[in-house]
Design a protein around this motif. Sequence first.
Motif, mmCIF file in Angstrom:
data_model
loop_
_atom_site.group_PDB
_atom_site.id
_atom_site.type_symbol
_atom_site.label_atom_id
_atom_site.label_comp_id
_atom_site.label_asym_id
_atom_site.label_seq_id
_atom_site.Cartn_x
_atom_site.Cartn_y
_atom_site.Cartn_z
ATOM 1 N N ALA A 9 -8.911 -72.264 -88.514
ATOM 2 C CA ALA A 9 -8.051 -71.086 -88.575
ATOM 3 C C ALA A 9 -8.408 -70.160 -89.725
ATOM 4 N N ASP A 10 -9.040 -70.678 -90.776
ATOM 5 C CA ASP A 10 -9.347 -69.840 -91.936
ATOM 6 C C ASP A 10 -10.678 -69.104 -91.807
ATOM 7 N N ALA A 11 -11.400 -69.296 -90.703
ATOM 8 C CA ALA A 11 -12.667 -68.592 -90.492
ATOM 9 C C ALA A 11 -12.402 -67.205 -89.912
ATOM 10 N N LEU A 12 -13.211 -66.240 -90.302
ATOM 11 C CA LEU A 12 -13.130 -64.894 -89.750
ATOM 12 C C LEU A 12 -13.874 -64.886 -88.415
ATOM 13 N N VAL A 13 -13.170 -64.569 -87.336
ATOM 14 C CA VAL A 13 -13.764 -64.602 -85.998
ATOM 15 C C VAL A 13 -14.113 -63.184 -85.568
ATOM 16 N N VAL A 14 -15.382 -62.986 -85.230
ATOM 17 C CA VAL A 14 -15.875 -61.691 -84.763
ATOM 18 C C VAL A 14 -16.327 -61.856 -83.314
ATOM 19 N N ALA A 15 -15.668 -61.143 -82.410
ATOM 20 C CA ALA A 15 -16.033 -61.213 -80.994
ATOM 21 C C ALA A 15 -17.161 -60.243 -80.705
ATOM 22 N N VAL A 16 -18.089 -60.664 -79.871
ATOM 23 C CA VAL A 16 -19.230 -59.848 -79.481
ATOM 24 C C VAL A 16 -18.895 -59.138 -78.170
ATOM 25 N N ASP A 17 -18.683 -57.844 -78.237
ATOM 26 C CA ASP A 17 -18.305 -56.959 -77.136
ATOM 27 C C ASP A 17 -16.831 -57.069 -76.771
ATOM 28 N N LEU A 18 -16.326 -58.283 -76.543
ATOM 29 C CA LEU A 18 -14.891 -58.499 -76.390
ATOM 30 C C LEU A 18 -14.626 -59.985 -76.522
ATOM 31 N N PRO A 19 -13.404 -60.394 -76.863
ATOM 32 C CA PRO A 19 -13.140 -61.828 -77.006
ATOM 33 C C PRO A 19 -13.392 -62.564 -75.693
ATOM 34 N N SER A 20 -14.091 -63.665 -75.764
ATOM 35 C CA SER A 20 -14.396 -64.434 -74.559
ATOM 36 C C SER A 20 -13.107 -64.927 -73.909
ATOM 37 N N GLY A 21 -13.036 -64.749 -72.597
ATOM 38 C CA GLY A 21 -11.846 -65.130 -71.852
ATOM 39 C C GLY A 21 -10.942 -63.971 -71.509
ATOM 40 N N VAL A 22 -11.200 -62.791 -72.097
ATOM 41 C CA VAL A 22 -10.454 -61.577 -71.771
ATOM 42 C C VAL A 22 -11.214 -60.804 -70.699
ATOM 43 N N ASP A 23 -10.517 -60.364 -69.644
ATOM 44 C CA ASP A 23 -11.148 -59.584 -68.594
ATOM 45 C C ASP A 23 -11.419 -58.178 -69.115
ATOM 46 N N ALA A 24 -12.677 -57.772 -69.110
ATOM 47 C CA ALA A 24 -13.062 -56.487 -69.704
ATOM 48 C C ALA A 24 -12.485 -55.301 -68.948
ATOM 49 N N ASP A 25 -12.299 -55.435 -67.641
ATOM 50 C CA ASP A 25 -11.818 -54.313 -66.839
ATOM 51 C C ASP A 25 -10.305 -54.156 -66.852
ATOM 52 N N THR A 26 -9.568 -55.232 -67.114
ATOM 53 C CA THR A 26 -8.115 -55.180 -66.942
ATOM 54 C C THR A 26 -7.316 -55.620 -68.159
ATOM 55 N N GLY A 27 -7.931 -56.375 -69.074
ATOM 56 C CA GLY A 27 -7.182 -56.966 -70.176
ATOM 57 C C GLY A 27 -6.456 -58.233 -69.795
ATOM 58 N N GLU A 28 -6.636 -58.707 -68.575
ATOM 59 C CA GLU A 28 -5.956 -59.927 -68.139
ATOM 60 C C GLU A 28 -6.549 -61.145 -68.841
ATOM 61 N N VAL A 29 -5.682 -62.103 -69.106
ATOM 62 C CA VAL A 29 -6.085 -63.374 -69.708
ATOM 63 C C VAL A 29 -5.506 -64.465 -68.826
ATOM 64 N N THR A 30 -6.345 -65.084 -68.017
ATOM 65 C CA THR A 30 -5.857 -66.042 -67.020
ATOM 66 C C THR A 30 -6.174 -67.488 -67.365
#
Length: 465
Positions: free
Chosen positions: A139-160
Amino acid sequence: MRTAYSVETVRAAERELMARLPEGALMARAAAGLAAVCAGLLGRVYGSRVVVLAGPGDNGGDALYAGARLARRGARVTAVPMDPQRIHPGGLAALRAAGGRVEASVPRRADLVLDGLLGIGGRGGLRPAAAALAERVRADALVVAVDLPSGVDADTGEVTGPAVTADVTVTFGAYKPGLLVDPGASRVGAVRLVDIGLDLAEPVLEALQHADVARLLPVPTASSDKYRRGVVGVVAGSEQYPGAAVLAVAGALRGGAGAVRYVGPAADAVLARYPEVLVGRGRVQAWVVGPGIGAGRAAEVGRALADRDVPVLVDADGLRGLDPEVVRGRRAATLLTPHAGEAAALLGVPRESVEAGRLAAVRELAERYGAAVLLKGSTTLVAPAGGGAVRVNPTGTPWLATAGSGDVLSGLAGALLAGGLPGADAGSVAAYLHGLAGRLAADGAPVVAQEVAAALPAAWRDVIS
């Protein structure tokens, strides 16, 4: 104006650009931008501990090449592949050549973690192997997502399913809708855009900024009178909910209306607070119907909608049983302003499906009713009546989740309709000012709806200054 583009549009632009560039040049641009952001976040790169969660696609390649750049600057970089047999070969070779190493498990200590598990083509949440890696990040690490956080739908923002929650997201070439629309937007952290030279077609999502709102705001001229500025008719409130009328009127008065005409049983409460309000029916340039009217007053909603040449905003109780054919038959603008529960009732689906797929819901409502739709919530979206880019509101605060806040918004949007703005413009400008007023009024503490209405002039001045 900030714009966001579909995955298909971004992919097409990438292919066109790659055809004109040397092989690997586009990925090098992305990796250079990503590494530069990471270096800035770390402050001191030399000796820092960086972990790269590497998926099998180009997203993993971007992360590995960025890791190689950081390793050449003295960072201790460890790559952890989601699938060792499918790791990006060029990125892996570059990382190893720079002194990076590959491990099968996530190290216990890390200053920065690069999430390169899934790219913008990913759908349906993280698979078990990827989720297991993401869960091991401290939890104390700085997380940087590449393009978008993995698991988030890029077209809709849905998280399923399982998904990464980032502190910073570095996105390439263009914003994607999933970065701006909840529930995905709540996982992206601060967003940094790296320009890689894409030539993009029409956006699918827009976010207004101060200059855009200032350009749209109706401003009186020397020849203006109260009628030219716009008269708003407000059908709101009841014996049980007189405050809804007071708050809707407050939003209309603070939204630039030349006059407000109130129709309903809460006239005494309205006049006690705002003696300048006109009472009774008469000529108006827009109607606001529905806030706090309770059940059994569908005839008043129908009466407003029957005037096909006057813009109408329908909110709250006015949305009950709304007939799409009546709305579609109007010539003037109609703006519907549901929250997720009301939108679910209009669509005949569970509320959870609207909250999980906000972008799809607002588009479907606009198409079904032939109206502009403002879908309220953690991400407020405004869809135009005739299709086109949806607008996402960038202002606001969680403190706006308070009783009566939506009534103020309805009155404000109604004033903008009366001032001549089209439905989608009225809705998106109102949402912007309302969110900004909420921030100013709250200032980090609880706020009530009356205070939001009172802060609207300050928000207006902030936009035009």
